[in-house]
Structures are given as structure tokens and as C-alpha cells.
Motif scaffolding. Sequence first.
Motif, PDB file in Angstrom:
ATOM      1  N   PRO A 178     -43.894  97.171  20.877  1.00 56.94           N
ATOM      2  CA  PRO A 178     -44.261  97.886  22.101  1.00 56.94           C
ATOM      3  C   PRO A 178     -44.397  99.383  21.878  1.00 56.94           C
ATOM      4  O   PRO A 178     -45.046 100.083  22.659  1.00 56.94           O
ATOM      5  N   ASN A 179     -43.772  99.886  20.811  1.00 62.59           N
ATOM      6  CA  ASN A 179     -43.780 101.316  20.508  1.00 62.59           C
ATOM      7  C   ASN A 179     -43.120 101.489  19.135  1.00 62.59           C
ATOM      8  O   ASN A 179     -42.727 100.511  18.503  1.00 62.59           O
ATOM      9  N   HIS A 180     -42.979 102.734  18.715  1.00 62.27           N
ATOM     10  CA  HIS A 180     -42.203 103.041  17.503  1.00 62.27           C
ATOM     11  C   HIS A 180     -40.906 103.749  17.862  1.00 62.27           C
ATOM     12  O   HIS A 180     -40.316 104.446  17.030  1.00 62.27           O
ATOM     13  N   GLY A 181     -40.460 103.568  19.085  1.00 62.33           N
ATOM     14  CA  GLY A 181     -39.303 104.282  19.609  1.00 62.33           C
ATOM     15  C   GLY A 181     -39.744 105.192  20.745  1.00 62.33           C
ATOM     16  O   GLY A 181     -40.826 105.005  21.330  1.00 62.33           O
ATOM     17  N   PHE A 182     -38.930 106.192  21.025  1.00 61.80           N
ATOM     18  CA  PHE A 182     -39.229 107.107  22.138  1.00 61.80           C
ATOM     19  C   PHE A 182     -39.014 108.549  21.691  1.00 61.80           C
ATOM     20  O   PHE A 182     -38.270 108.827  20.747  1.00 61.80           O
ATOM     21  N   MET A 183     -39.691 109.458  22.407  1.00 59.31           N
ATOM     22  CA  MET A 183     -39.570 110.872  22.070  1.00 59.31           C
ATOM     23  C   MET A 183     -39.473 111.710  23.336  1.00 59.31           C
ATOM     24  O   MET A 183     -39.947 111.317  24.410  1.00 59.31           O
ATOM     25  N   LEU A 230     -39.406 117.521  21.107  1.00 54.96           N
ATOM     26  CA  LEU A 230     -38.050 118.065  21.213  1.00 54.96           C
ATOM     27  C   LEU A 230     -36.983 117.091  20.716  1.00 54.96           C
ATOM     28  O   LEU A 230     -35.858 117.502  20.420  1.00 54.96           O
ATOM     29  N   GLY A 231     -37.330 115.823  20.654  1.00 50.59           N
ATOM     30  CA  GLY A 231     -36.367 114.821  20.222  1.00 50.59           C
ATOM     31  C   GLY A 231     -37.039 113.501  19.943  1.00 50.59           C
ATOM     32  O   GLY A 231     -38.123 113.214  20.474  1.00 50.59           O
ATOM     33  N   VAL A 232     -36.395 112.685  19.096  1.00 47.50           N
ATOM     34  CA  VAL A 232     -36.973 111.413  18.669  1.00 47.50           C
ATOM     35  C   VAL A 232     -35.863 110.390  18.511  1.00 47.50           C
ATOM     36  O   VAL A 232     -34.768 110.715  18.032  1.00 47.50           O
ATOM     37  N   TYR A 233     -36.139 109.146  18.922  1.00 50.58           N
ATOM     38  CA  TYR A 233     -35.289 108.014  18.574  1.00 50.58           C
ATOM     39  C   TYR A 233     -36.217 106.920  18.064  1.00 50.58           C
ATOM     40  O   TYR A 233     -36.937 106.289  18.843  1.00 50.58           O
ATOM     41  N   LEU A 234     -36.247 106.717  16.750  1.00 53.18           N
ATOM     42  CA  LEU A 234     -37.112 105.697  16.170  1.00 53.18           C
ATOM     43  C   LEU A 234     -36.565 104.299  16.448  1.00 53.18           C
ATOM     44  O   LEU A 234     -35.355 104.104  16.576  1.00 53.18           O
ATOM     45  N   GLU A 253     -36.212  84.897  17.963  1.00 56.63           N
ATOM     46  CA  GLU A 253     -35.435  86.000  18.511  1.00 56.63           C
ATOM     47  C   GLU A 253     -36.163  87.319  18.257  1.00 56.63           C
ATOM     48  O   GLU A 253     -36.744  87.526  17.198  1.00 56.63           O
ATOM     49  N   ARG A 254     -36.099  88.198  19.242  1.00 57.40           N
ATOM     50  CA  ARG A 254     -36.702  89.515  19.113  1.00 57.40           C
ATOM     51  C   ARG A 254     -35.609  90.546  18.820  1.00 57.40           C
ATOM     52  O   ARG A 254     -34.575  90.584  19.494  1.00 57.40           O
ATOM     53  N   PHE A 255     -35.865  91.385  17.809  1.00 55.45           N
ATOM     54  CA  PHE A 255     -34.902  92.396  17.386  1.00 55.45           C
ATOM     55  C   PHE A 255     -35.490  93.790  17.570  1.00 55.45           C
ATOM     56  O   PHE A 255     -36.685  94.005  17.361  1.00 55.45           O
ATOM     57  N   CYS A 256     -34.618  94.707  17.927  1.00 60.28           N
ATOM     58  CA  CYS A 256     -34.963  96.132  17.962  1.00 60.28           C
ATOM     59  C   CYS A 256     -33.882  96.871  17.192  1.00 60.28           C
ATOM     60  O   CYS A 256     -32.720  96.895  17.604  1.00 60.28           O
ATOM     61  N   ASN A 257     -34.274  97.453  16.064  1.00 59.75           N
ATOM     62  CA  ASN A 257     -33.340  98.216  15.245  1.00 59.75           C
ATOM     63  C   ASN A 257     -33.416  99.691  15.617  1.00 59.75           C
ATOM     64  O   ASN A 257     -34.463 100.321  15.499  1.00 59.75           O
ATOM     65  N   LEU A 258     -32.308 100.242  16.094  1.00 61.46           N
ATOM     66  CA  LEU A 258     -32.236 101.656  16.435  1.00 61.46           C
ATOM     67  C   LEU A 258     -32.120 102.456  15.143  1.00 61.46           C
ATOM     68  O   LEU A 258     -31.197 102.239  14.352  1.00 61.46           O
ATOM     69  N   ALA A 259     -33.014 103.388  14.950  1.00 59.62           N
ATOM     70  CA  ALA A 259     -33.068 104.106  13.677  1.00 59.62           C
ATOM     71  C   ALA A 259     -32.767 105.591  13.895  1.00 59.62           C
ATOM     72  O   ALA A 259     -31.836 105.936  14.607  1.00 59.62           O
ATOM     73  N   ALA A 260     -33.563 106.464  13.288  1.00 62.30           N
ATOM     74  CA  ALA A 260     -33.276 107.893  13.306  1.00 62.30           C
ATOM     75  C   ALA A 260     -33.271 108.452  14.726  1.00 62.30           C
ATOM     76  O   ALA A 260     -34.227 108.268  15.481  1.00 62.30           O
ATOM     77  N   TRP A 261     -32.189 109.161  15.069  1.00 63.31           N
ATOM     78  CA  TRP A 261     -32.026 109.783  16.387  1.00 63.31           C
ATOM     79  C   TRP A 261     -31.775 111.260  16.175  1.00 63.31           C
ATOM     80  O   TRP A 261     -30.776 111.647  15.575  1.00 63.31           O
ATOM     81  N   LYS A 294     -31.407 110.296  27.245  1.00 60.91           N
ATOM     82  CA  LYS A 294     -32.605 109.719  27.857  1.00 60.91           C
ATOM     83  C   LYS A 294     -33.336 108.816  26.867  1.00 60.91           C
ATOM     84  O   LYS A 294     -33.912 107.797  27.248  1.00 60.91           O
ATOM     85  N   LEU A 295     -33.315 109.217  25.600  1.00 59.74           N
ATOM     86  CA  LEU A 295     -33.977 108.417  24.574  1.00 59.74           C
ATOM     87  C   LEU A 295     -33.267 107.082  24.385  1.00 59.74           C
ATOM     88  O   LEU A 295     -33.904 106.030  24.302  1.00 59.74           O
ATOM     89  N   LEU A 296     -31.941 107.129  24.308  1.00 67.47           N
ATOM     90  CA  LEU A 296     -31.178 105.892  24.134  1.00 67.47           C
ATOM     91  C   LEU A 296     -31.371 104.964  25.321  1.00 67.47           C
ATOM     92  O   LEU A 296     -31.567 103.755  25.153  1.00 67.47           O
ATOM     93  N   ARG A 297     -31.340 105.513  26.522  1.00 69.30           N
ATOM     94  CA  ARG A 297     -31.537 104.673  27.715  1.00 69.30           C
ATOM     95  C   ARG A 297     -32.918 104.023  27.702  1.00 69.30           C
ATOM     96  O   ARG A 297     -33.070 102.859  28.098  1.00 69.30           O
ATOM     97  N   ALA A 298     -33.920 104.779  27.269  1.00 69.63           N
ATOM     98  CA  ALA A 298     -35.282 104.231  27.246  1.00 69.63           C
ATOM     99  C   ALA A 298     -35.389 103.056  26.276  1.00 69.63           C
ATOM    100  O   ALA A 298     -36.018 102.033  26.578  1.00 69.63           O
ATOM    101  N   VAL A 299     -34.764 103.184  25.103  1.00 61.68           N
ATOM    102  CA  VAL A 299     -34.809 102.087  24.132  1.00 61.68           C
ATOM    103  C   VAL A 299     -34.079 100.864  24.673  1.00 61.68           C
ATOM    104  O   VAL A 299     -34.589  99.735  24.652  1.00 61.68           O
ATOM    105  N   LEU A 300     -32.856 101.062  25.188  1.00 60.26           N
ATOM    106  CA  LEU A 300     -32.031  99.937  25.631  1.00 60.26           C
ATOM    107  C   LEU A 300     -32.526  99.319  26.938  1.00 60.26           C
ATOM    108  O   LEU A 300     -32.113  98.202  27.271  1.00 60.26           O
ATOM    109  N   ALA A 301     -33.391 100.015  27.657  1.00 56.88           N
ATOM    110  CA  ALA A 301     -33.929  99.459  28.899  1.00 56.88           C
ATOM    111  C   ALA A 301     -34.931  98.343  28.643  1.00 56.88           C
ATOM    112  O   ALA A 301     -35.339  97.652  29.590  1.00 56.88           O
TER     113      ALA A 301
END
Length: 295
Positions: free
Chosen positions: A56-61, A69-73, A86-94, A106-113
Motif C-alpha cells: 500500500p506504501n513504503h511507510g509514511f513521512m 521532516l520525518g520518515v517511518y519506513l 498472512e499479511r506482514f508489515c515490518n516497521l523499519a527505519a524511524w 503520527k508516523l507510528l499511528r499511521a502505520v499501525l492504523a
Amino acid sequence: MSHSDLKRLDWSIETCPITFADVARVAQFLHDELNSRITPETWAAAIQPSWQVASPNHGFMLVCGDRVLGVYLAFYSQRLVEGRLERFCNLAAWCVTKEYRSHGLKLLRAVLAQDGYTFTDLSPSGNVVSLNARLNFQHLDTATMLVPNWPWPRWATRTRVISDPTSIECRLRGRDLEIYRDHAHAAAAHHLVVLRDNEYCYVIFRRDRRKSLPLFASILHVGNPELFQKAARPVYSYLLTRFGVVATLVEERVAGWCPRFSVALRSPRPKMFRSSRLQASQIDYLYSELTCVPW
């Protein structure tokens, strides 16, 4: 920049998904703000995983106009686990610039939402570990042994180790071959096939740093733990002579056993996951930043 200028900027900060069009500027940001040892080109290649998946994306910024200003891959994958997809989402560079750290959540909430994913965080550090725990992440058992990579004479063993890509692809079968093809071009994944008698064991490792020294190998995947246990010593020797790494870090949950002549790490690096369906034993380190990002 004055306090009033920063306050005005706060109102114009947006949280956006990272798309293909954003990869170059996100890569430059991570080079500038997180790890300058990794070139922007390497960051850009890492952000786009080597396996095929409908992400769906490569993370959020966090952005303000054209400024990042910020990135969460995030790295996505779909895997068969005990017959279920099963679908996996690996939280990477923050990483968030110092002035805007207050917006980082805000980045973490966006990924986990994003619903329907098992989330993994395989390199949390500092306050992220306790934050993850408050968000119902569980710890994986990362008991880790350090094994010195002593040289081992080839004539003293029936074991062969190969790392040539063409030879590896010819030897692997079934799921091992699928995993190899998915990770063959992943920047941080190195591949070995261990041959003994009529058996083989597929091994993936990454180069790792301890105290800023890039002299270690971390085992990420062992396809045949029984054979690896028998043939581990020639593997460690091969890592020394072929790749120049002086010691190997082996997690018991990955290898399936505790290596001989090893020393337990006092503080192994934490790894965590959050899932409504899977147990810790069903979580591995493939299809993640550990295979994609060469720290």
C-alpha cells in the motif's frame, strides 16, 4: 528559525504515505539524518524490496511543502503460515528531525492504523521498546550466542559451503528456492548453501556491527537446523575466510540449538511483534529491513 516560525510550520505539517515518487527524497533524508554510511542510492534501493508484493506504501513521512521532516519506513509481505495467507508489515527505519520529534508518533499511528497485518519491529532501540510494549507488541526470545569464526581445514570435513549465486540457484528446491529468489537482490542478505552427503542447508546472514565494528555476521535464516548443527564449524570458517567476519551471532530461535564453543550475549538486541493471529514461533526475520538495509 524563530519559535513563532516553527509554530506556524506545525499547522502545515502533513502525514503522507511514501509512494514510488517519494523514494529519492526519502532516501536523501535518511542519508542526511539517520545513517550517512548508507548512500542515498543504497537507501533508495533498500526502500523498494526485492520481492514482489502489492504494497500500500513504503511507510509514511512527515512533510511541510516539499521538505521531508520525518520518515517511518515499512516493508510488506504476504506469507503462507500453516496454510493461511498472512499479511506482514515490518516497521523499519524511524527518523524525525530534532525540531519536529513531537510529531513522530503520527508516523507510528499511521502505520499501525492499517488493518489486517501482523507487525514486526526487528530493530527497536531506546524508548521505542517501551513504547511498543504499551502498544501491545510482544518480545521475541532473542537469546544470542557469539561464536568465534576459527579457521577449519577443508580436508577435515565432508561439508562443502557455496556462495556463488548460480550454484545456489541450482541446488535449492521448493520453498528454499522461492525465498532465495525473493532475497537474491536484497542489499543486506548474503546467501550460503551448506552441502553434506545428500543433504543441503540454505543459510541467510547479514553483516552486523558491534561497537561500530563491521566484523560480525548475524544468522537470519537456517533452512535445515539439523544439518546446520552438524556442519556449523565449516560454515563459521567460511565466513571468516570468504567474507572476513571474525565472529557469528546466532540466535537459538533461528538456529534451533545452542552452538558449541560460544558465549551468550548479556544484552541481545530486542525484537518485537504484534499480531492477533500468530505466535512468536511463527515470526522470522525474512522479508524485512534486516535483509534490505545494510547498516
